[in-house]
Write a protein that holds these residues in place. Structure first.
Motif, PDB file in Angstrom:
ATOM      1  N   GLY A   1      15.576 -16.445  21.302  1.00 49.05           N
ATOM      2  CA  GLY A   1      15.500 -17.813  21.966  1.00 49.05           C
ATOM      3  C   GLY A   1      14.366 -18.162  22.838  1.00 49.05           C
ATOM      4  N   ARG A   2      13.689 -16.871  23.413  1.00 50.66           N
ATOM      5  CA  ARG A   2      12.907 -16.943  24.345  1.00 50.66           C
ATOM      6  C   ARG A   2      11.344 -16.804  24.042  1.00 50.66           C
ATOM      7  N   TRP A   3      11.260 -16.617  22.825  1.00 51.03           N
ATOM      8  CA  TRP A   3       9.737 -16.640  22.389  1.00 51.03           C
ATOM      9  C   TRP A   3       9.400 -17.574  21.105  1.00 51.03           C
ATOM     10  N   ASN A   4       8.121 -17.992  21.028  1.00 52.59           N
ATOM     11  CA  ASN A   4       7.716 -18.598  19.849  1.00 52.59           C
ATOM     12  C   ASN A   4       7.121 -17.816  18.903  1.00 52.59           C
ATOM     13  N   GLY A   5       7.001 -18.486  17.439  1.00 56.53           N
ATOM     14  CA  GLY A   5       6.072 -17.924  16.309  1.00 56.53           C
ATOM     15  C   GLY A   5       6.751 -17.529  15.540  1.00 56.53           C
ATOM     16  N   ARG A   6       6.066 -16.302  14.706  1.00 55.43           N
ATOM     17  CA  ARG A   6       6.790 -15.581  13.744  1.00 55.43           C
ATOM     18  C   ARG A   6       6.087 -14.069  13.917  1.00 55.43           C
ATOM     19  N   VAL A   7       6.826 -13.021  13.454  1.00 54.98           N
ATOM     20  CA  VAL A   7       6.620 -11.817  13.771  1.00 54.98           C
ATOM     21  C   VAL A   7       6.953 -11.065  12.308  1.00 54.98           C
ATOM     22  N   HIS A   8       5.849 -10.440  12.070  1.00 52.25           N
ATOM     23  CA  HIS A   8       5.954  -9.477  10.578  1.00 52.25           C
ATOM     24  C   HIS A   8       6.156  -8.178  11.169  1.00 52.25           C
ATOM     25  N   LEU A   9       7.002  -7.267  10.586  1.00 53.60           N
ATOM     26  CA  LEU A   9       6.962  -5.958  10.937  1.00 53.60           C
ATOM     27  C   LEU A   9       6.744  -5.091   9.749  1.00 53.60           C
TER      28      LEU A   9
ATOM     29  N   ALA B   1      -2.029  -4.001   2.536  1.00 51.28           N
ATOM     30  CA  ALA B   1      -3.200  -4.887   3.023  1.00 51.28           C
ATOM     31  C   ALA B   1      -3.318  -6.424   2.004  1.00 51.28           C
ATOM     32  N   GLU B   2      -2.523  -6.196   0.807  1.00 45.54           N
ATOM     33  CA  GLU B   2      -2.659  -7.074   0.007  1.00 45.54           C
ATOM     34  C   GLU B   2      -1.490  -8.160   0.061  1.00 45.54           C
ATOM     35  N   LEU B   3      -0.486  -7.782   1.113  1.00 43.79           N
ATOM     36  CA  LEU B   3       0.736  -8.613   0.967  1.00 43.79           C
ATOM     37  C   LEU B   3       0.578  -9.901   1.279  1.00 43.79           C
ATOM     38  N   PRO B   4       1.325 -10.742   1.025  1.00 41.76           N
ATOM     39  CA  PRO B   4       0.892 -12.323   1.268  1.00 41.76           C
ATOM     40  C   PRO B   4       1.411 -12.690   2.664  1.00 41.76           C
ATOM     41  N   GLN B   5       2.521 -11.745   3.163  1.00 39.86           N
ATOM     42  CA  GLN B   5       2.910 -11.759   4.577  1.00 39.86           C
ATOM     43  C   GLN B   5       1.448 -11.417   5.681  1.00 39.86           C
TER      44      GLN B   5
ATOM     45  N   ASP C   1      -5.257   4.871   7.483  1.00 35.57           N
ATOM     46  CA  ASP C   1      -5.550   3.564   6.428  1.00 35.57           C
ATOM     47  C   ASP C   1      -4.967   2.592   6.978  1.00 35.57           C
ATOM     48  N   ALA C   2      -4.655   2.362   8.338  1.00 35.51           N
ATOM     49  CA  ALA C   2      -4.501   0.938   8.836  1.00 35.51           C
ATOM     50  C   ALA C   2      -5.936   0.037   8.659  1.00 35.51           C
ATOM     51  N   GLY C   3      -6.873   0.675   8.506  1.00 39.41           N
ATOM     52  CA  GLY C   3      -8.289   0.149   8.492  1.00 39.41           C
ATOM     53  C   GLY C   3      -8.240  -1.175   7.506  1.00 39.41           C
ATOM     54  N   TYR C   4      -7.612  -0.858   6.389  1.00 32.89           N
ATOM     55  CA  TYR C   4      -7.426  -1.967   5.369  1.00 32.89           C
ATOM     56  C   TYR C   4      -6.717  -3.172   6.071  1.00 32.89           C
ATOM     57  N   LEU C   5      -5.838  -3.045   6.496  1.00 36.76           N
ATOM     58  CA  LEU C   5      -4.712  -4.022   7.350  1.00 36.76           C
ATOM     59  C   LEU C   5      -5.759  -4.831   8.183  1.00 36.76           C
ATOM     60  N   ILE C   6      -6.416  -4.226   8.982  1.00 31.88           N
ATOM     61  CA  ILE C   6      -7.311  -4.589   9.940  1.00 31.88           C
ATOM     62  C   ILE C   6      -8.440  -5.221   9.651  1.00 31.88           C
ATOM     63  N   ARG C   7      -9.037  -4.894   8.666  1.00 28.36           N
ATOM     64  CA  ARG C   7      -9.997  -5.429   7.885  1.00 28.36           C
ATOM     65  C   ARG C   7      -9.677  -6.735   7.099  1.00 28.36           C
ATOM     66  N   ARG C   8      -8.614  -6.746   6.606  1.00 31.74           N
ATOM     67  CA  ARG C   8      -7.952  -8.029   5.789  1.00 31.74           C
ATOM     68  C   ARG C   8      -7.797  -9.071   7.022  1.00 31.74           C
ATOM     69  N   VAL C   9      -7.010  -8.616   8.131  1.00 31.35           N
ATOM     70  CA  VAL C   9      -6.731  -9.772   9.021  1.00 31.35           C
ATOM     71  C   VAL C   9      -8.053 -10.288   9.848  1.00 31.35           C
ATOM     72  N   ARG C  10      -9.093  -9.451   9.911  1.00 30.80           N
ATOM     73  CA  ARG C  10     -10.350  -9.847  10.381  1.00 30.80           C
ATOM     74  C   ARG C  10     -11.168 -10.708   9.469  1.00 30.80           C
TER      75      ARG C  10
ATOM     76  N   GLN D   1       9.977  -3.344  -5.389  1.00 30.47           N
ATOM     77  CA  GLN D   1       9.362  -3.804  -6.408  1.00 30.47           C
ATOM     78  C   GLN D   1       8.453  -4.988  -5.889  1.00 30.47           C
ATOM     79  N   ARG D   2       9.068  -5.989  -5.165  1.00 26.50           N
ATOM     80  CA  ARG D   2       8.484  -7.130  -4.898  1.00 26.50           C
ATOM     81  C   ARG D   2       7.351  -7.225  -3.874  1.00 26.50           C
ATOM     82  N   LEU D   3       7.110  -5.852  -3.286  1.00 23.63           N
ATOM     83  CA  LEU D   3       6.093  -5.855  -2.473  1.00 23.63           C
ATOM     84  C   LEU D   3       4.585  -5.090  -3.343  1.00 23.63           C
ATOM     85  N   TYR D   4       5.000  -4.816  -4.600  1.00 22.15           N
ATOM     86  CA  TYR D   4       3.815  -4.125  -5.517  1.00 22.15           C
ATOM     87  C   TYR D   4       3.279  -4.868  -6.518  1.00 22.15           C
TER      88      TYR D   4
END
Ligand SMILES: [Zn+2]
Ligand SMILES: [Zn+2]
Length: 429
Positions: free
Chosen positions: A170-178, A194-198, A375-384, A55-58
């Motif tokens: 321990g050998r990389w920096n930053g954050r990864v969202h899968l 595409a609307e997720l806060p992550q 439909d990854a186009g929505y996520l690509i558009r949002r990031v760009r 539910q939390r994603l929707y």
């Protein structure tokens, strides 16, 4: 033709093959990926990822859920496989499938996003001896459902990447969202994810599809065409076809004229376009002037503007056919796929990483436009739009049977290369 060299990490390949085959056996249709989501959540949490699911994603309900019977069957199968008290399952009621898994590296750095689609198709898998999943005993255990597009491979790459990143934290920096996204095949999950806060904090976003091409090629800037799919209803007035045809208003005739008009739409010089009517239905008796017709059509375009051009031209045709026959009409959106250009700088950077991994130059291809939609186009558009970089890769190869066929299968070596390439993107910052 260049062949793909085997992935040099034999232990990695063994794990990925086992994972892919396990998920291949339990395919789930769009918006019913209950078991798939739960199994992914369980492993990702055990690896130390912070996982959000259910539910939390929707913020809103899925736009095109399956029929209630199909959904109930999938839920029952998931309960049988996982136990009715499964802690992941409970939050996924009413098609709230998919998940986001997040891991921080050892220090501050960039935010990476990777998207993997996880749904299967309503296809009965072949039991032919020449079909590897059947011959080696990992064909679908669920009648009429099959991973026939390679999304079992995509989610396996996601899981393989997660295992590597957790082990080298321990050998990389930053954050990864899968982002393990549901419902790609019906074009529903991409718009929701595409609307997720992550996603809103992602600076470097990558997704991929395997197969697609007729030769081994890794494409770093793959674009897909935009599509809009509509449901239409024409409503007229029934009358006796012999006694009083003049009293009726013929919805069937209007709809037939509309279909002819759709296939005769003018085209755009700026890029490719497509139109198709794939479903048409009118259940009237032979002696009745038909009063109701339903059909579904799609238009596509090389980019969103061409697709809009096709959609508007189609609307005029539908309106004209209705007016010629004095009938009412309505149309509603069934699904939409946006098309968005990739970031050249990110595509070139990943191409450089692929060379660094030792992939032969002859296998690397700069760009390709796929005559299908994603439909990854929505996520690509949002990031760009938020200033990040994004690109869509193809781990291209010939596939058994072709995508969406009962004998679809792919070369598992692609999985290993996919994991190594994505891992390097993160570890090189
Ligand atoms: Zn597909
Ligand atoms: Zn696919």
């Amino acid at each position: 033709m260049s062949e793909l060299p085997p992935c040099p990490d034999v232990a990695l390949m063994r794990d990925l093959s086992e994972t892919r085959r396990r998920f291949h056996r339990t395919p789930e249709l769009s918006w019913t990926e209950y078991q798939t989501t739960a199994r992914l959540c369980e492993e990702l949490e055990s690896l130390g990822f912070a996982v959000e699911w259910g539910q939390r994603l929707y913020a809103r309900a899925p736009g095109n859920p399956p029929d209630p019977e199909t959904d109930a069957r999938a839920w029952q199968r998931a309960e049988q496989a996982l136990g009715a008290d499964n802690r992941y399952l409970a939050a996924m009621q009413s098609n709230r499938t998919g998940l986001v898994a997040t891991l921080d590296g050892s220090g501050p750095g960039r935010v990476f996003g990777f998207r993997f689609d996880i749904d299967a198709l309503p296809i009965s898998e072949s039991d032919a001896a020449a079909h590897v999943p059947a011959a080696e005993g990992f064909a679908s255990a669920y009648p009429g459902i099959m991973h026939a597009c390679g999304h079992d491979g995509h989610l396996t790459i996601g899981l393989g990447l997660a295992r590597r990143l957790a082990a080298s934290r321990g050998r990389w920096n930053g954050r990864v969202h899968l982002f393990f996204q549901p419902a790609e095949e019906v074009a529903g999950g991409g718009a929701v994810f595409a609307e997720l806060p992550q996603l809103a904090e992602v600076q470097l976003f990558t997704t991929l599809h395997l197969g697609i091409l007729d030769r081994y090629r890794i494409v770093f800037d793959a674009t897909w065409i935009a599509a809009r799919i509509y449901d239409v209803v024409y409503r007229g007035l029934a009358s006796h076809a012999g006694n009083a045809p003049q009293a009726g208003r013929n919805a069937l005739l209007a709809a037939c004229q509309a279909v002819q008009g759709l296939y005769a739409l003018p085209r755009h010089s700026a890029g490719m376009s497509r139109v198709n009517v794939g479903r048409f239905r009118s259940d009237n008796a032979h002696n009745v002037i038909a009063d109701e017709v339903h059909f579904r059509y799609e238009v596509r375009g090389g980019d969103d503007a061409i697709c809009d051009f096709m959609a508007e031209a189609a609307e005029r045709v539908l309106e004209g056919a209705a007016r010629m026959n004095g009938v009412e009409w309505q149309r509603s959106v069934f699904a939409e796929f946006s098309s968005c250009p990739n970031s050249r700088a990110l595509a070139e950077r990943i191409a450089g990483l692929a060379q660094g991994l030792g992939l032969p130059q002859a296998l690397l291809q700069d760009s390709f436009q796929v005559s299908a939609s994603e439909d990854a186009g929505y996520l690509i558009r949002r990031v760009r739009e938020q200033g990040g970089e994004a690109t869509h890769l193809i781990l291209g190869s010939p596939v058994g049977g072709g995508h969406h066929s009962p004998t679809f299968d792919f070369d598992e070596q692609l999985l290993g290369w996919g994991v190594l390439l994505f891992e390097r993107l993160v570890t090189e910052g």
